[in-house]
Design a protein around this motif. Structure first.
Motif, PDB file in Angstrom:
ATOM      1  N   ALA A 103      -9.718  22.462 -50.974  1.00 14.46           N
ATOM      2  CA  ALA A 103     -11.030  22.347 -50.751  1.00 14.46           C
ATOM      3  C   ALA A 103     -11.872  23.718 -50.932  1.00 14.46           C
ATOM      4  O   ALA A 103     -13.025  23.738 -51.447  1.00 14.46           O
ATOM      5  N   GLU A 104     -11.114  24.829 -50.535  1.00 13.62           N
ATOM      6  CA  GLU A 104     -11.555  26.064 -50.748  1.00 13.62           C
ATOM      7  C   GLU A 104     -11.912  26.454 -52.027  1.00 13.62           C
ATOM      8  O   GLU A 104     -12.747  27.013 -52.735  1.00 13.62           O
ATOM      9  N   ASN A 105     -10.871  26.171 -53.040  1.00 16.47           N
ATOM     10  CA  ASN A 105     -11.094  26.215 -54.500  1.00 16.47           C
ATOM     11  C   ASN A 105     -12.171  25.579 -55.254  1.00 16.47           C
ATOM     12  O   ASN A 105     -12.739  26.018 -55.848  1.00 16.47           O
ATOM     13  N   ILE A 106     -12.419  24.232 -54.567  1.00 21.82           N
ATOM     14  CA  ILE A 106     -13.518  23.655 -55.177  1.00 21.82           C
ATOM     15  C   ILE A 106     -14.859  24.039 -54.636  1.00 21.82           C
ATOM     16  O   ILE A 106     -16.096  24.413 -55.430  1.00 21.82           O
ATOM     17  N   GLU A 107     -14.888  24.769 -53.337  1.00 21.71           N
ATOM     18  CA  GLU A 107     -16.101  25.327 -52.874  1.00 21.71           C
ATOM     19  C   GLU A 107     -16.283  26.594 -53.561  1.00 21.71           C
ATOM     20  O   GLU A 107     -17.620  26.872 -53.494  1.00 21.71           O
ATOM     21  N   LEU A 108     -15.468  27.318 -53.949  1.00 22.80           N
ATOM     22  CA  LEU A 108     -15.816  28.500 -54.610  1.00 22.80           C
ATOM     23  C   LEU A 108     -17.022  28.571 -55.495  1.00 22.80           C
ATOM     24  O   LEU A 108     -17.894  29.481 -55.279  1.00 22.80           O
ATOM     25  N   PRO A 109     -17.030  27.987 -56.756  1.00 25.12           N
ATOM     26  CA  PRO A 109     -18.236  28.097 -57.421  1.00 25.12           C
ATOM     27  C   PRO A 109     -19.495  27.944 -56.876  1.00 25.12           C
ATOM     28  O   PRO A 109     -20.633  28.533 -57.185  1.00 25.12           O
ATOM     29  N   MET A 110     -19.327  26.955 -55.789  1.00 21.55           N
ATOM     30  CA  MET A 110     -20.735  26.681 -55.131  1.00 21.55           C
ATOM     31  C   MET A 110     -20.952  27.919 -54.398  1.00 21.55           C
ATOM     32  O   MET A 110     -22.122  28.138 -54.250  1.00 21.55           O
ATOM     33  N   ALA A 111     -20.088  28.481 -53.581  1.00 25.48           N
ATOM     34  CA  ALA A 111     -20.361  29.582 -52.844  1.00 25.48           C
ATOM     35  C   ALA A 111     -21.115  30.670 -53.692  1.00 25.48           C
ATOM     36  O   ALA A 111     -22.011  31.274 -53.235  1.00 25.48           O
ATOM     37  N   GLU A 112     -20.385  30.935 -54.664  1.00 25.95           N
ATOM     38  CA  GLU A 112     -20.883  31.943 -55.777  1.00 25.95           C
ATOM     39  C   GLU A 112     -22.311  31.531 -56.232  1.00 25.95           C
ATOM     40  O   GLU A 112     -23.073  32.489 -56.390  1.00 25.95           O
ATOM     41  N   ALA A 113     -22.816  30.280 -56.340  1.00 27.28           N
ATOM     42  CA  ALA A 113     -24.077  29.844 -56.607  1.00 27.28           C
ATOM     43  C   ALA A 113     -24.921  29.813 -55.631  1.00 27.28           C
ATOM     44  O   ALA A 113     -26.093  29.676 -55.760  1.00 27.28           O
ATOM     45  N   GLY A 114     -24.666  30.179 -54.457  1.00 31.39           N
ATOM     46  CA  GLY A 114     -25.378  30.316 -53.192  1.00 31.39           C
ATOM     47  C   GLY A 114     -25.832  29.037 -52.736  1.00 31.39           C
ATOM     48  O   GLY A 114     -26.807  28.912 -51.742  1.00 31.39           O
ATOM     49  N   VAL A 115     -24.971  27.987 -52.673  1.00 24.54           N
ATOM     50  CA  VAL A 115     -25.248  26.628 -52.317  1.00 24.54           C
ATOM     51  C   VAL A 115     -25.010  26.702 -50.473  1.00 24.54           C
ATOM     52  O   VAL A 115     -23.925  27.313 -50.225  1.00 24.54           O
ATOM     53  N   SER A 116     -25.801  26.269 -49.910  1.00 22.02           N
ATOM     54  CA  SER A 116     -25.767  26.298 -48.277  1.00 22.02           C
ATOM     55  C   SER A 116     -24.208  25.655 -48.112  1.00 22.02           C
ATOM     56  O   SER A 116     -23.739  24.999 -48.601  1.00 22.02           O
ATOM     57  N   LYS A 117     -23.796  25.998 -46.848  1.00 23.98           N
ATOM     58  CA  LYS A 117     -22.617  25.905 -46.131  1.00 23.98           C
ATOM     59  C   LYS A 117     -22.450  24.098 -46.012  1.00 23.98           C
ATOM     60  O   LYS A 117     -21.686  23.529 -46.480  1.00 23.98           O
ATOM     61  N   SER A 118     -23.412  23.627 -45.547  1.00 24.45           N
ATOM     62  CA  SER A 118     -23.249  22.339 -45.217  1.00 24.45           C
ATOM     63  C   SER A 118     -23.281  21.463 -46.490  1.00 24.45           C
ATOM     64  O   SER A 118     -22.636  20.285 -46.730  1.00 24.45           O
ATOM     65  N   GLU A 119     -24.212  21.867 -47.346  1.00 25.94           N
ATOM     66  CA  GLU A 119     -24.303  21.315 -48.734  1.00 25.94           C
ATOM     67  C   GLU A 119     -22.767  21.237 -49.522  1.00 25.94           C
ATOM     68  O   GLU A 119     -22.313  20.491 -50.122  1.00 25.94           O
ATOM     69  N   ARG A 120     -22.191  22.357 -49.397  1.00 30.79           N
ATOM     70  CA  ARG A 120     -20.947  22.805 -49.876  1.00 30.79           C
ATOM     71  C   ARG A 120     -20.026  21.665 -49.349  1.00 30.79           C
ATOM     72  O   ARG A 120     -19.084  21.128 -50.248  1.00 30.79           O
ATOM     73  N   ALA A 121     -19.906  21.537 -47.863  1.00 24.90           N
ATOM     74  CA  ALA A 121     -19.045  20.912 -47.255  1.00 24.90           C
ATOM     75  C   ALA A 121     -19.299  19.399 -47.829  1.00 24.90           C
ATOM     76  O   ALA A 121     -17.980  18.756 -48.102  1.00 24.90           O
ATOM     77  N   HIS A 122     -20.586  19.044 -48.002  1.00 28.29           N
ATOM     78  CA  HIS A 122     -20.693  17.522 -48.374  1.00 28.29           C
ATOM     79  C   HIS A 122     -20.139  17.473 -49.618  1.00 28.29           C
ATOM     80  O   HIS A 122     -19.333  16.324 -50.041  1.00 28.29           O
ATOM     81  N   ARG A 123     -20.357  18.279 -50.567  1.00 29.79           N
ATOM     82  CA  ARG A 123     -20.075  18.208 -52.025  1.00 29.79           C
ATOM     83  C   ARG A 123     -18.593  18.347 -52.066  1.00 29.79           C
ATOM     84  O   ARG A 123     -17.956  17.427 -52.890  1.00 29.79           O
ATOM     85  N   VAL A 124     -17.932  19.182 -51.564  1.00 33.21           N
ATOM     86  CA  VAL A 124     -16.433  19.104 -51.478  1.00 33.21           C
ATOM     87  C   VAL A 124     -15.833  17.938 -51.109  1.00 33.21           C
ATOM     88  O   VAL A 124     -14.928  17.620 -51.591  1.00 33.21           O
ATOM     89  N   HIS A 125     -16.243  17.307 -49.972  1.00 36.02           N
ATOM     90  CA  HIS A 125     -15.995  16.182 -49.569  1.00 36.02           C
ATOM     91  C   HIS A 125     -16.027  14.883 -50.606  1.00 36.02           C
ATOM     92  O   HIS A 125     -14.938  14.242 -50.844  1.00 36.02           O
ATOM     93  N   GLU A 126     -17.252  14.960 -51.092  1.00 36.37           N
ATOM     94  CA  GLU A 126     -17.529  14.061 -52.248  1.00 36.37           C
ATOM     95  C   GLU A 126     -16.459  14.227 -53.405  1.00 36.37           C
ATOM     96  O   GLU A 126     -16.149  13.215 -54.165  1.00 36.37           O
ATOM     97  N   LEU A 127     -16.144  15.264 -53.954  1.00 35.03           N
ATOM     98  CA  LEU A 127     -15.328  15.641 -55.194  1.00 35.03           C
ATOM     99  C   LEU A 127     -14.092  15.255 -54.769  1.00 35.03           C
ATOM    100  O   LEU A 127     -13.240  14.913 -55.530  1.00 35.03           O
ATOM    101  N   LEU A 128     -13.519  15.585 -53.565  1.00 35.45           N
ATOM    102  CA  LEU A 128     -12.126  15.298 -53.175  1.00 35.45           C
ATOM    103  C   LEU A 128     -11.927  13.858 -53.282  1.00 35.45           C
ATOM    104  O   LEU A 128     -10.773  13.243 -53.686  1.00 35.45           O
ATOM    105  N   GLU A 129     -13.026  13.089 -52.922  1.00 33.56           N
ATOM    106  CA  GLU A 129     -12.870  11.428 -53.150  1.00 33.56           C
ATOM    107  C   GLU A 129     -12.948  11.188 -54.387  1.00 33.56           C
ATOM    108  O   GLU A 129     -12.278  10.344 -54.796  1.00 33.56           O
ATOM    109  N   TYR A 130     -13.797  11.776 -55.167  1.00 31.91           N
ATOM    110  CA  TYR A 130     -14.108  11.599 -56.521  1.00 31.91           C
ATOM    111  C   TYR A 130     -12.548  11.685 -57.258  1.00 31.91           C
ATOM    112  O   TYR A 130     -12.132  10.984 -58.141  1.00 31.91           O
ATOM    113  N   VAL A 131     -11.764  12.550 -57.122  1.00 30.60           N
ATOM    114  CA  VAL A 131     -10.478  12.805 -57.848  1.00 30.60           C
ATOM    115  C   VAL A 131      -9.421  12.236 -56.911  1.00 30.60           C
ATOM    116  O   VAL A 131      -8.201  12.680 -57.235  1.00 30.60           O
TER     117      VAL A 131
END
Ligand SMILES: Nc1ncnc2c1ncn2[C@@H]1O[C@H](COP(=O)(O)OP(=O)(O)OP(=O)(O)O)[C@@H](O)[C@H]1O
Ligand SMILES: [Mg+2]
Lengths: 227, 395
Positions: A103-131
């Motif tokens: 999850a943290e690996n997926i989150e990394l580029p978002m953190a670098e892009a300055g995406v908010s924490k809640s949005e990151r958590a949501h997107r990580v969840h979404e992507l983990l489901e996607y793959v």
């Protein structure tokens, strides 16, 4: 407008024994939603071209525009920004960070892009489901199989919703069945709207693309429309 | 994820490397901290010792250290004259000598201190009373223990001067009290007598001679003004303020401690620098693939550099903090060893903590962290992304 447009790209490596021209006068446009397979014998310049298209390498001559913007004059910060937001990269050797969870690996580029924490958590969840690796969210790369690692790497590449995904032999380290799963996943990524440029030796995989470009000695020698 | 959180994860991932780095910096840091405590320790300790005596001027004939120069004859009369000066609050003539206490078959050596009866600050009476007249002696606790004697008992003193010892009879005195003497060493033996008696023990005829005058400056005047007044009143005397004594010590023997500590500080910092540079360089070289991949994914050069820098700060920072308790404990041990040198006053310390040492310690390590990170940061900054990615796959 094309996602990227390369015009007359040439890349020469100055070597002690004389300059090596890895890419010679390649022109290529990738449109939104496109799927390009880059094929050719070993050493013909596929990786070099992919790196040029991904703005990680600079051409010796020729121009490259990303979303209409010429990248030649940009500094490191601006080039990094383009890679971060517009281009996803998938590597043959995955290059997940071993000290981070999936999850943290997926989150990394978002953190670098300055995406908010809640949005990151949501997107990580979404992507983990996607793959299809939701259950592996807290696992470290060392606890994952090669295929699983590559799926996490694809999720990471998609984190900031790039318009283009570049992959250099994404199935190169995997067995045939696992490779096929990865190919299917990338197919789905493309069907969902992301343009793909994939370097592969696998002819079956290449046939999933819309266009197969063949290189020889740094030159694009043929283009085959598959679909 | 911030550069620091990231660096912390990298350290945790390779605990052996992290521990090696932190332990190395801590060991080097402990030595460094001790060097800083040593560089000024003696001077500060000396200053404290001088100021606790309650006197801020020392007068003697010539500029030789007390006890080495010529004697001040008629010290009592001179002291009386100086006491009339408005710049002077108190004057105590002091004479230091060596003697032997005749006890059993084996006499033991004592430091003999002479002062005028009733003078303040020469010593502190703990038990019994002060010396009031000739024939009376104060002893320190250690002498009392060695003699297995009590206050009120007799004591026989002899000069320690080789030639005189054999011809003069021992000098009999009565123990009137137990006292604390200034500049006493850990297991030192000291006795206190009147000036005349010290002269007798030293083989003289009972003259009122001193080797130095302790002078306290009157309120409202400066030691410098008192010094000038004393030297004007008795031109044969040279007075030194505590500050001047310290300067002399610093220029003399104590400067060696500074030089030694400067050299060792430089060497230890060099070690810390090398250790951290090597660890970080190895770590960067092991992770070039990951770093190149992150760069390809959009991490800026600045960010990649910040990660390395954060790692340097974490290693050096933890090591430097850990170094403080270790260094402090080590300095106690070293101080204790050095105090074993005979004749070192118990209240003198070689390693003295001062806030300034902490500040310099912090600055030196901040500098080390930056310097040690420079080369690995350069490696990351100049890492060619494409070539590295390619090399990682080909190899
Ligand atoms: N950094 C570099 N320095 C020198 N030569 C290079 C460099 N990168 C690539 N080359 C040369 O450029 C040519 C093309 O290399 P490239 O890696 O692009 O080939 P490729 O088609 O990806 O091969 P493969 O299928 O084996 O991965 C080769 O001759 C290679 O030696
Ligand atoms: Mg290649």
């Amino acid at each position: 407008m094309s996602v990227i447009e390369a015009r007359d790209l040439t890349r020469v490596f100055p070597m002690p024994a004389g300059p090596v021209t890895a890419v010679r006068g390649v022109s290529l446009a990738v449109d939104p939603g496109d799927f390009v397979a880059l094929c050719g014998p070993s050493g013909c310049g596929k990786s070099t071209l992919l790196h040029l298209l991904g703005v990680v390498d600079t051409p010796s001559s020729g121009t490259l525009t990303v979303d209409g913007e010429d990248v030649a004059t940009l500094g490191d910060v601006a080039r990094s920004r383009i890679r971060l937001r517009k281009i996803g990269f998938v590597f043959q050797r995955f290059f997940l960070l071993p000290m981070l969870t999936a999850a943290e690996n997926i989150e990394l580029p978002m953190a670098e892009a300055g995406v908010s924490k809640s949005e990151r958590a949501h997107r990580v969840h979404e992507l983990l489901e996607y793959v299809e690796l939701s259950k592996r969210a807290d696992h470290r790369p060392s606890q994952l199989s090669g295929g699983e690692m590559q799926r996490i790497a694809i999720a990471r590449a998609l984190a900031n919703r790039p318009r283009l995904l570049l992959a250099d032999e994404p199935t190169g380290e995997l067995d045939q069945t696992t490779g096929q799963h990865i190919a299917e996943l990338l197919d789905r990524v493309n069907a969902d709207g992301t343009a793909l440029v994939i370097v592969t030796h696998d002819a079956v995989f290449a046939r999933r693309a819309r266009r197969i470009l063949t290189m020889r000695d740094g030159v694009l020698v043929s283009e085959e429309r598959v679909r | 994820m911030s550069a620091f959180a990231f660096a912390l994860r990298s350290l945790v991932r390779q605990p052996a490397r992290a521990l090696l780095g932190i332990a190395g910096v801590a060991a080097v840091g402990a030595l460094l901290f001790d060097m800083l405590l040593l560089s000024n320790g003696l001077v500060i300790s000396m200053e404290r010792m001088l100021s606790t005596t309650g006197y801020d001027l020392r007068a003697a004939i010539g500029t030789a250290p007390p006890g080495r120069g010529p004697l001040i004859e008629h010290a009592g009369a001179i002291a009386t004259r100086l006491r009339t000066l408005p710049e002077v609050a108190r004057v105590t003539p002091l004479r230091l000598s060596d003697g032997l206490v005749v006890h059993t078959a084996r006499p033991f050596a004592v430091r003999v201190m002479g002062a005028e009866p009733g003078s303040v600050g020469a010593w502190t009476v703990l038990e019994g009373r002060d010396v009031r007249a000739s024939g009376e002696v104060l002893v320190n606790q250690h002498v009392l223990e060695l003699l297995d004697a009590r206050v009120g008992g007799p004591l026989e003193l002899r000069t320690s001067a080789p030639g005189v010892r054999t011809v003069t009879p021992p000098f009999r005195v009565q123990i009137v009290g137990v006292a604390d003497f200034p500049f006493e060493s850990e297991r030192g033996s000291t006795v206190g007598l009147s000036l005349e008696d010290v002269d007798r023990v030293s083989g003289g005829g009972g003259a009122q001679s001193a080797d130095q005058l302790l002078i306290a400056t009157a309120q409202g005047t400066t030691p410098a003004a008192a010094k000038a007044a004393v030297e004007r009143a008795v031109p044969t005397l040279t007075a030194m303020t505590n500050a001047q004594v310290l300067v002399r010590l610093q220029e003399g023997g104590l400067s060696y401690f500074r030089q030694i500590s400067f050299v060792l500080t430089t060497v230890t910092i060099g070690f810390a620098f090398l250790l951290v540079t090597v660890l970080l360089t190895v770590s960067v070289n092991q992770r070039t693939g990951e770093i190149a991949a992150l760069r390809a994914l959009g991490f800026s050069r600045r960010r990649a550099i910040a990660d390395v820098f954060a790692e340097a700060v974490l290693i050096v920072g933890s090591g430097a903090v850990l170094a403080l308790p270790v260094g402090l404990a080590l300095s106690r041990l070293l101080d204790w060893i050095l105090k074993g040198i005979p004749g070192i006053p118990a209240s003198l310390h070689f390693f003295v903590f001062q806030p300034r040492a902490l500040l310099i310690h912090g600055l030196l390590f901040a500098f080390t962290a930056v310097a040690a990170a420079l080369y690995p940061m350069r490696l990351v900054a100049t890492l060619p992304i494409a070539a590295t990615l390619r090399r990682e796959v080909v190899s």
